[in-house]
Enzyme design. Structure first.
Site, PDB file in Angstrom:
ATOM      1  N   HIS A 178       0.866  -1.172   0.000  1.00 40.65           N
ATOM      2  CA  HIS A 178       0.000   0.000   0.000  1.00 40.65           C
ATOM      3  C   HIS A 178       0.903   1.222   0.000  1.00 40.65           C
ATOM      4  O   HIS A 178       1.701   1.414   0.911  1.00 40.65           O
ATOM      5  CB  HIS A 178      -0.922   0.005   1.227  1.00 40.65           C
ATOM      6  CG  HIS A 178      -1.835   1.190   1.235  1.00 40.65           C
ATOM      7  ND1 HIS A 178      -3.053   1.191   0.602  1.00 40.65           N
ATOM      8  CD2 HIS A 178      -1.670   2.437   1.737  1.00 40.65           C
ATOM      9  CE1 HIS A 178      -3.610   2.386   0.732  1.00 40.65           C
ATOM     10  NE2 HIS A 178      -2.785   3.158   1.430  1.00 40.65           N
ATOM     11  N   CYS A 179       0.786   2.035  -1.049  1.00 46.50           N
ATOM     12  CA  CYS A 179       1.695   3.180  -1.187  1.00 46.50           C
ATOM     13  C   CYS A 179       1.003   4.458  -0.708  1.00 46.50           C
ATOM     14  O   CYS A 179      -0.001   4.872  -1.291  1.00 46.50           O
ATOM     15  CB  CYS A 179       2.117   3.316  -2.653  1.00 46.50           C
ATOM     16  SG  CYS A 179       3.168   4.738  -2.927  1.00 46.50           S
ATOM     17  N   PRO A 180       1.508   5.097   0.360  1.00 44.06           N
ATOM     18  CA  PRO A 180       0.850   6.313   0.853  1.00 44.06           C
ATOM     19  C   PRO A 180       0.959   7.484  -0.132  1.00 44.06           C
ATOM     20  O   PRO A 180       0.120   8.374  -0.117  1.00 44.06           O
ATOM     21  CB  PRO A 180       1.606   6.620   2.150  1.00 44.06           C
ATOM     22  CG  PRO A 180       2.898   5.890   2.046  1.00 44.06           C
ATOM     23  CD  PRO A 180       2.661   4.709   1.167  1.00 44.06           C
TER      24      PRO A 180
END
Ligand SMILES: [Zn+2]
Ligand SMILES: [Zn+2]
Ligand SMILES: [Zn+2]
Length: 344
Positions: A178-180
Site C-alpha cells: 500500500h503506497c501512501p
C-alpha cells in the site's frame, strides 16, 4: 448466540463432536481433532478459526486523509512543473528559438507522462480478485476453492494471490504494497502504471536537476574573489585552504545577489537530485522483485506463486510484466479458445 452469528457469516464452527461446515461448499466435515486451521477435502477451501473480523477504527477519516495527501502531492507536482517552466524557458528562448522549442517539447512529454501515470496508479483500481461462486454444494465443484480463505472484512472468498488491505478496505489481487504517496494499493491492475510513473518521475527529476544547473550557471552572478589567486604558487595546505575559503565566500556573496529566478533554480536543482535518488532506489527495488517474479508481499512472506510453480529469475519476467513480446493473438481470445476446444 455467537455460533449462529458466525454461521450467518459462513464461518465454520467446530462443535464438541468436531463436526463443522465448510464455508466454501457448505458440506458437513468431521474433523479428527479440534483443529483451528483445516482444509476442505472437496472444494479445497481453508478455514482458519482464529481469523476474525478486525476492527478498523477511523477508517473513513484515514481514507480521506490519504486522498487529500494525493491531491497535495499533485498540486506540488504542478507547482514544480510551473515553476520550472517559468524559470527555465525564457532564458532558453533568449539563447535560441530552437533550444526553447526543443526543451518545451521535452518538458511537455515528461510532465504529461508523469502526471498521467500518477493519476492512473492513484485513482485506478488496484485489482479486485475474480468473482467466484461459493457457499453451497454442488455449485462449488471439486477443488474450485483450492487454498482460498475467507475474508472476514469483505465477507467473500479470498484467493491465495489476494491480500486484504486495511487502508483501502478491500482485497487486492497480487498486492505489492500500500503506497501512501499514491493513496492506493499497488496490485495486479495498476502495478505497471506505478512502475511507469517511477520511471517517468526519475527521468523528469534528472532533467529538472540538469536544466536548472545549466540555466542557473547562465544567470549566476559573477564570482568576485577578494584576493587574486596565483596558480603558480605551488600546492600546499595553506594555499588550498585559502582557495577553498575564498571560493566559498565568493559563491555566498554572489548567491546573495540571486534573483527570484535564481532561487527557484537552486531549489529545483536540490529537490530534483534528492527526489530522484529516493525514487531510483524504489524503482530498483521494484524491478528486482519483478525480475525474481515476485511482489514485495510475496517476497516478505517467501511464498511461491499461486500455481505453486517456482518462477525463475529472468529478464524475461520484466519483459512479460510490460506486456512484451506483444502478440496479436492476445486480442483474439475467442478465436484462440475455440481452437483449443476444437483440438481437445
Ligand atoms: Zn468445502
Ligand atoms: Zn478483504
Ligand atoms: Zn491499500
Amino acid at each position: 448466540m455467537a455460533d449462529s452469528e458466525d454461521k450467518e457469516q459462513f464461518v465454520a464452527t467446530v462443535s464438541e463432536d468436531h463436526e463443522t461446515t465448510c464455508w466454501g461448499c457448505g458440506l458437513r466435515l468431521i474433523l479428527p481433532s479440534n483443529a483451528p486451521v483445516f482444509k476442505c477435502g472437496w472444494c479445497g477451501a481453508v478455514t482458519n478459526q482464529n481469523d476474525k473480523k478486525r476492527e478498523n477504527k477511523w477508517f473513513w477519516w484515514k481514507r480521506l486523509r490519504d486522498r487529500c495527501f494525493v491531491f497535495v502531492l499533485l498540486g506540488f507536482m504542478l507547482l514544480v512543473i510551473g515553476g520550472g517552466l517559468w524559470a527555465v524557458l525564457p532564458i532558453l528562448f533568449d539563447n535560441s528559438l530552437f533550444a526553447g522549442v526543443l526543451h518545451s517539447f521535452i518538458a511537455a512529454v515528461l510532465s504529461l507522462s508523469t502526471l498521467s501515470t500518477f493519476a492512473l496508479a492513484s485513482f485506478g483500481c488496484a485489482g479486485t480478485p475474480p468473482i467466484i461462486q461459493w457457499g453451497s454444494y454442488p455449485v462449488v465443484g471439486k477443488g474450485h476453492l483450492e487454498n482460498y480463505t475467507f475474508c472476514h472484512d469483505c465477507l467473500k472468498p479470498k484467493s491465495p494471490r489476494s491480500h486484504h488491505c486495511r487502508s483501502c478496505g478491500f482485497c487486492i489481487l497480487d498486492m505489492d504494497h500500500h503506497c501512501p504517496f499514491i493513496g492506493n494499493c499497488v496490485g495486479a491492475a495498476n502495478h505497471r502504471h506505478f512502475i511507469l510513473f517511477l520511471i517517468s518521475a526519475v527521468a523528469s527529476m534528472l532533467y529538472v536537476a540538469f536544466m536548472s544547473a545549466y540555466v542557473g550557471s547562465q544567470i549566476w552572478p559573477p564570482l568576485t574573489y577578494r584576493q587574486p589567486l596565483d596558480p603558480l604558487s605551488g600546492i600546499n595546505s595553506d594555499v588550498a585552504w585559502r582557495t577553498l575559503t575564498e571560493s566559498f565566500l565568493a559563491l555566498l556573496n554572489s548567491a546573495l545577489l540571486l534573483t527570484a529566478r535564481g532561487l527557484v533554480l537552486v531549489y529545483l536543482f536540490f529537490a530534483g537530485i534528492s527526489v530522484q535518488i529516493g525514487l531510483s532506489v524504489l524503482l530498483w527495488q521494484q524491478l528486482s522483485y519483478i525480475y525474481e517474479g515476485k511482489t514485495y508481499l510475496s517476497h516478505l512472506s517467501a511464498q511461491r506463486t499461486a500455481t505453486d510453480e517456482v518462477v525463475e529469475k529472468d529478464c524475461k519476467n520484466i519483459l512479460l510484466f510490460f506486456g512484451c513480446p506483444f502478440s496479436v493473438s492476445r486480442l483474439l481470445p475467442t478465436v484462440r479458445d475455440s481452437q483449443k476446444r476444437h483440438r481437445k
